[in-house]
Write a protein that holds these residues in place. Structure first.
Motif, PDB file in Angstrom:
ATOM      1  N   ALA A   1      71.234  65.219 -29.306  1.00  0.00           N
ATOM      2  CA  ALA A   1      72.188  66.453 -29.221  1.00  0.00           C
ATOM      3  C   ALA A   1      73.431  65.526 -29.360  1.00  0.00           C
ATOM      4  CB  ALA A   1      72.219  67.118 -28.110  1.00  0.00           C
ATOM      5  N   SER A   2      73.612  64.436 -28.716  1.00  0.00           N
ATOM      6  CA  SER A   2      74.848  63.476 -29.027  1.00  0.00           C
ATOM      7  C   SER A   2      75.205  63.063 -30.408  1.00  0.00           C
ATOM      8  CB  SER A   2      74.825  62.307 -27.872  1.00  0.00           C
ATOM      9  OG  SER A   2      75.786  61.563 -27.927  1.00  0.00           O
ATOM     10  N   ASN A   3      73.955  62.553 -30.990  1.00  0.00           N
ATOM     11  CA  ASN A   3      74.047  62.241 -32.346  1.00  0.00           C
ATOM     12  C   ASN A   3      74.639  63.577 -33.131  1.00  0.00           C
ATOM     13  OD1 ASN A   3      73.575  59.528 -31.717  1.00  0.00           O
ATOM     14  ND2 ASN A   3      71.247  59.686 -32.162  1.00  0.00           N
ATOM     15  N   PHE A   4      73.851  64.733 -32.942  1.00  0.00           N
ATOM     16  CA  PHE A   4      74.285  65.726 -33.805  1.00  0.00           C
ATOM     17  C   PHE A   4      75.898  65.757 -33.642  1.00  0.00           C
ATOM     18  CE2 PHE A   4      75.434  70.414 -34.339  1.00  0.00           C
ATOM     19  CZ  PHE A   4      74.564  70.403 -35.437  1.00  0.00           C
ATOM     20  N   ASP A   5      76.378  66.081 -32.419  1.00  0.00           N
ATOM     21  CA  ASP A   5      77.740  66.278 -32.066  1.00  0.00           C
ATOM     22  C   ASP A   5      78.680  65.039 -32.927  1.00  0.00           C
ATOM     23  OD1 ASP A   5      80.323  66.469 -31.102  1.00  0.00           O
ATOM     24  OD2 ASP A   5      79.647  66.280 -28.993  1.00  0.00           O
ATOM     25  N   ALA A   6      78.091  63.985 -32.701  1.00  0.00           N
ATOM     26  CA  ALA A   6      78.897  63.084 -33.664  1.00  0.00           C
ATOM     27  C   ALA A   6      79.005  63.018 -35.124  1.00  0.00           C
ATOM     28  CB  ALA A   6      78.410  61.608 -33.213  1.00  0.00           C
ATOM     29  N   ILE A   7      77.686  63.456 -35.629  1.00  0.00           N
ATOM     30  CA  ILE A   7      77.513  63.648 -37.101  1.00  0.00           C
ATOM     31  C   ILE A   7      77.880  64.778 -37.887  1.00  0.00           C
ATOM     32  CG2 ILE A   7      75.657  63.480 -38.716  1.00  0.00           C
ATOM     33  CD1 ILE A   7      74.234  61.416 -36.679  1.00  0.00           C
ATOM     34  N   ALA A   8      77.554  65.686 -36.997  1.00  0.00           N
ATOM     35  CA  ALA A   8      77.775  67.123 -37.885  1.00  0.00           C
ATOM     36  C   ALA A   8      79.203  67.948 -37.322  1.00  0.00           C
ATOM     37  CB  ALA A   8      76.583  68.001 -37.454  1.00  0.00           C
ATOM     38  N   LEU A   9      79.764  67.465 -36.130  1.00  0.00           N
ATOM     39  CA  LEU A   9      80.819  68.175 -35.727  1.00  0.00           C
ATOM     40  C   LEU A   9      82.227  67.236 -35.897  1.00  0.00           C
ATOM     41  CD1 LEU A   9      79.252  69.878 -32.578  1.00  0.00           C
ATOM     42  CD2 LEU A   9      79.636  70.771 -34.914  1.00  0.00           C
ATOM     43  N   ASN A  10      81.881  66.315 -36.674  1.00  0.00           N
ATOM     44  CA  ASN A  10      83.179  65.341 -37.028  1.00  0.00           C
ATOM     45  C   ASN A  10      83.108  65.034 -38.472  1.00  0.00           C
ATOM     46  OD1 ASN A  10      84.366  64.049 -34.469  1.00  0.00           O
ATOM     47  ND2 ASN A  10      82.282  64.296 -33.959  1.00  0.00           N
ATOM     48  N   ASP A  11      84.356  64.812 -38.887  1.00  0.00           N
ATOM     49  CA  ASP A  11      84.442  64.349 -40.405  1.00  0.00           C
ATOM     50  C   ASP A  11      84.533  62.931 -40.450  1.00  0.00           C
ATOM     51  OD1 ASP A  11      84.009  66.578 -41.886  1.00  0.00           O
ATOM     52  OD2 ASP A  11      86.109  67.190 -41.682  1.00  0.00           O
ATOM     53  N   GLU A  12      84.061  62.257 -41.441  1.00  0.00           N
ATOM     54  CA  GLU A  12      84.269  60.775 -41.586  1.00  0.00           C
ATOM     55  C   GLU A  12      85.466  60.208 -41.941  1.00  0.00           C
ATOM     56  OE1 GLU A  12      81.460  56.909 -43.411  1.00  0.00           O
ATOM     57  OE2 GLU A  12      81.068  59.145 -43.782  1.00  0.00           O
ATOM     58  N   TYR A  13      86.131  61.134 -42.987  1.00  0.00           N
ATOM     59  CA  TYR A  13      87.224  60.688 -43.614  1.00  0.00           C
ATOM     60  C   TYR A  13      88.663  61.904 -43.385  1.00  0.00           C
ATOM     61  CZ  TYR A  13      84.861  57.187 -46.115  1.00  0.00           C
ATOM     62  OH  TYR A  13      84.008  56.116 -46.557  1.00  0.00           O
TER      63      TYR A  13
END
Length: 297
Positions: A71-83
């Protein structure tokens, strides 16, 4: 390696630069610049492999993870933009983002630079076909190869990439100079890139374009295809916490893992909706992660 000024780039039409997978008799000869890039990337792959990176396993033995980590990884990866865009240029800066994904069928099309060898094209087509099966099964969303794509994957050698602006404007009218510059001026430390487009600004993707360096040796090119196509489905960010995952810039894993398939399952779960804020999506995605990992609420 420096990049040529725009005035130094070859004057080519879009159809000269990029040709579809079929319809050619022979590939053009790669330039000296492209051959130099190929030597550099072969050395990169060799060094990564010597350091036990670019793993092709699922990491199930030595990289276990819990529902909380998922769940924490999903938050970081899907609920944030890299750029983010600053002064008309894309800058690497993680920023919170509403949930974004496709709510229409994804139709993937492969195009190749004129100098990409035929044998390499065949390998890439096979890689993408196999990947699509995994992605469609994981996301439970229609994803297919198509000759009328809304997700374009361009495999380009150096000269072709540096002259690809007109073709990008054909694919996505109004794509913007920042995206074109990011592709044409891509430093050699950037192995590949993807852009997904949300024209209504509501989290619903309608088009995507991935750029893969044609000079990559086989495993790194396969890794780029796995990462950029999957990121273009809505897993837009990377995080050093994610293991076992391709969404981690340390290059430990080359190919899509079971962990990453679970991230896609969460992303496309109907309980989540495009445009959801991270605050609303977070507890729902955490509950889905617990269910997927067989843990009680």
């Amino acid at each position: 390696m420096g990049f040529p000024n725009a005035s130094d780039r070859p004057s080519q039409t879009p159809t000269d630069v990029v040709q579809a997978a079929q319809g050619q008799n022979e590939a053009a000869t790669p330039s000296a610049q492209s051959r130099t890039m190929g030597v550099y990337l072969a050395k990169v792959q060799s060094d990564l492999l010597l350091n036990d990176l670019l793993r092709t396993d699922n990491g199930s033995v030595d990289t276990p993870f819990t529902s909380h980590q998922l769940a924490s990884n999903f938050d970081a990866i899907a609920l944030n933009d890299e750029y983010t865009t600053i002064d008309g240029r894309f800058v690497a800066r993680t920023t919170p983002s509403p949930l974004s994904r496709w709510d229409v069928p994804v139709r993937i099309g492969l195009e190749f630079g004129a100098s990409v060898p035929f044998e390499q094209r065949d390998k890439d087509v096979a890689t993408v076909k196999a990947l699509i099966k995994r992605l469609a099964k994981a996301a439970r969303h229609p994803i297919s190869m198509s000759d009328k794509p809304n997700f374009h994957v361009l495999v380009l050698n150096e000269d072709e990439r540096q002259a690809i602006g007109p073709r990008l404007e054909q694919i996505v009218p109004g794509i913007g100079q920042a995206a074109i510059d990011t592709v044409e001026d891509m430093p050699r430390s950037n192995y590949c890139v993807v852009f997904a487009f949300d024209p209504a600004d509501n989290g619903a993707y309608r088009q995507a374009v991935a750029i893969i360096r044609g000079e990559h040796p086989d495993l790194m090119r396969k890794s780029c295809l796995h990462e950029e196509i999957t990121q273009g489905l809505g897993l837009a960010n990377d995080t050093p916490r994610a293991r076992p995952s391709i969404f981690n810039d340390d290059e430990e894993f080359a190919l899509l893992t079971h962990h990453d398939e679970l991230l896609l399952r969460i992303l496309y779960d109907p309980r989540l909706q495009t445009g959801m804020s991270p605050e609303i999506a977070r507890p729902i995605s955490a509950q889905i992660a617990r269910e997927l990992m067989g843990e009680s609420s």
